[in-house]
Design an enzyme around this catalytic site. Sequence first.
Site, short mmCIF file in Angstrom:
data_model
loop_
_atom_site.label_atom_id
_atom_site.label_comp_id
_atom_site.label_asym_id
_atom_site.label_seq_id
_atom_site.Cartn_x
_atom_site.Cartn_y
_atom_site.Cartn_z
N ARG A 107 0.80 -1.11 -0.22
CA ARG A 107 0.11 0.12 0.07
C ARG A 107 0.79 1.23 -0.01
NH1 ARG A 107 -5.25 -1.67 1.40
NH2 ARG A 107 -5.97 0.46 0.85
N ASN A 146 -3.58 7.94 7.57
CA ASN A 146 -3.60 7.81 6.12
C ASN A 146 -4.59 8.94 5.57
OD1 ASN A 146 -2.17 5.55 6.41
ND2 ASN A 146 -3.71 4.30 5.87
N LYS A 191 -0.10 -1.44 -18.16
CA LYS A 191 0.75 -2.45 -17.59
C LYS A 191 2.16 -2.10 -18.00
CE LYS A 191 -1.77 -4.54 -15.10
NZ LYS A 191 -2.36 -3.45 -14.96
N GLU A 210 3.57 1.01 -15.95
CA GLU A 210 3.53 0.65 -14.74
C GLU A 210 4.97 -0.01 -13.98
OE1 GLU A 210 -0.58 0.32 -12.57
OE2 GLU A 210 -0.22 -1.17 -14.18
N HIS A 228 -4.17 8.84 -37.81
CA HIS A 228 -4.85 10.10 -37.68
C HIS A 228 -3.93 11.12 -37.00
CE1 HIS A 228 -8.72 9.55 -39.59
NE2 HIS A 228 -8.70 8.51 -38.84
C1 F6R Z 1 -3.36 -0.85 -12.62
C2 F6R Z 1 -3.89 -0.48 -11.11
C3 F6R Z 1 -4.51 0.71 -11.06
C4 F6R Z 1 -5.97 0.29 -10.54
C5 F6R Z 1 -6.65 1.86 -9.98
C6 F6R Z 1 -8.19 1.34 -9.39
O1 F6R Z 1 -2.56 -2.09 -12.67
O2 F6R Z 1 -3.75 -1.39 -10.48
O3 F6R Z 1 -4.75 1.37 -12.26
O4 F6R Z 1 -6.70 -0.36 -11.27
O5 F6R Z 1 -5.83 2.47 -9.14
O6 F6R Z 1 -7.93 0.59 -8.32
P1 F6R Z 1 -9.25 -0.09 -7.76
O7 F6R Z 1 -9.65 -1.16 -8.80
O8 F6R Z 1 -8.85 -0.60 -6.22
O9 F6R Z 1 -10.34 0.97 -7.73
#
Ligand code: F6R
Length: 609
Positions: free
Chosen positions: A28, A100, A486, A489, A505
């Site tokens: 996280r 948080n 992907k 990232e 285009h």
């Molecule tokens: C891409 C990824 C992010 C999540 C986005 C939404 O690999 O993990 O783009 O898809 O932050 O997250 P959730 O689905 O938890 O709302």
Amino acid sequence: MCGIVGISGVRKLPGGLLMEGLKRLEYRGYDSAGLAWQVHRRIWIRKKAGKVDDLWGDLPEDLELRTGIAHTRWATHGAPTDVNAHPHTDSDGRVALVHNGVIDNYRALKKALEARGHRFLSETDTEVLAHLIAEHLNGNLEEAVALALREVEGTYGIAVMHVNEPGKIVAARRGSPLIVGIGEDGSLVASDAVAIVGRADRVVHLEDGDIAVLNGKEHEVRRGSGQVTAAFDWSMLDIPLTVADKGAYPHFMLKEIMEQPEALEDCFRGRIQREFGTARLGGLNMRPRDFLDIDRVRLLGCGTSYLAGAVGARMIGELARIETTAEYAPEYRYSNPIVGKNTLFFAISQSGETADTIMAMREVIRKGGKVLGIVNRVASTIARETGAGIYIHAGFEYAVASTKTMLNTMMALFLFALLVGRMRDLSLARGRQLIDEIALLPDKIREICALRPQIREAAMRFAEAENFYYLGRGYSYPVSLEGALKLKEIAYVHAEGYSAAEMKHGPIALIDDKFASIFVMPRDSVFNRTFTNLQEVRARQGTVLAITTREAGELAQFSDAVLVLPEVDEILSPFLTTVAVQLFAYEFASLRNCPIDQPKNLAKSVTVE
Ligand code: F6R
């Protein structure tokens, strides 16, 4: 995004227990970490930029604690430095706090506090909370926390300790998830259940406005004006202890890609009725008549969840003949959305905690719209606030980059499309045919997973490329966007997804022999058109990887590499092509030695707007 774990123990416990929880939260946020623990009337703090493992070295070897709070950070305000790491304290170091969320009015609060003599050390928004609480202290920490929070605008999940109240942790939530757990060792608080799996027997999810007081075995949660912990819905943790274990795999991402055949089956098993060629989705809580009334569907989400929605929108349009669009949740929220009486909304989120999606959902609900959830995490904010929807049953997703939850979200939307389609114009024969095809998907995905060596070889061919287009049409267009996402990232390479048709285009201007294009082009109704687009790239010396189905055929002649996936019905092709682009990104990033499970600047579950 950021992780909190805290314990108020019934006895002295090894410090490693809290660190283990923190380690499990690292997905996280992982730019700095810190721990505060209390010994009699003194609070000790260690905090440090870097990963949780870096913090270990700074802790006393034989650390024991009865009360402690810990944090792993994903920076919003202030760079990831030792000083900006949590916990933060007031000027005298008597209040220690982890947070948080984002305090929107922190600048005004800080100015006023400084004018009253408070000294600040960090650049964070969080530090104001510690100072504010200290100002309100009059013998009782929970009262001080409640008073301080009245002055605060923004979102928070906090855990606080004070030197004069050894053993006590006060936790509070507004807009940032927190759960309280009770176990043999004492009371626990965490921002994510994964931190306390195996330690807590029962948990309660705090709601916005709740304040929890933990003290060893004693605990209470104040909701509104009452203190009615006993009346809350305590639940058991449904997450297995093994979630934070990647087994024999080098990365969680690979483990989760490989889990997709079984995960997908978990999503559709028990939800299809072959006899009627349809699906059954009990969690929607809708009567047959309600389905007939729907005239529009809007799918709200972010990132990969949005892209799964973009695939689902096509499926619903095609099978149910309902005008459906996927919408970026944060844009939709601020677009003064039109909420029609017969429009059905879905809030799509793996975590169920994405702030942008939650806020869009609330805006629609405020306008009287009907919103259902499509989520993975049971009892998450979206699941609770929508009260109905479809759980995607993907199991715990630990890697920052979403993989199996994309497939399962698409499946949830496909089942919805099938269900509504069969109530409208979709024939029994076509419904049954699709059901038979779904049953074959897990094995076809296994076949793609077995292509890993070939995909790695393809990744090696493009190892030098620094720019990629992902190009596809129809169902492959959103898959192309996902492929590009992907790669960005986890491999830190510039990649953009376009409709293969749109490429001519404008984007085609960049094509040369150093620019790589990945064509997602199963043999479907737009294959020939896409093939023309591929040749346009080839004519400009672009390098090409073609991802197709059935056979390479004439593609081999015009591409540097071709990946051949099993044959599949056009509407189900994203379930296969998505796996191929996931594996390509994975292999490409692994060739470049990228930290695949902890990509820089990212963290799982974006709980700030
Ligand atoms: C891409 C990824 C992010 C999540 C986005 C939404 O690999 O993990 O783009 O898809 O932050 O997250 P959730 O689905 O938890 O709302």
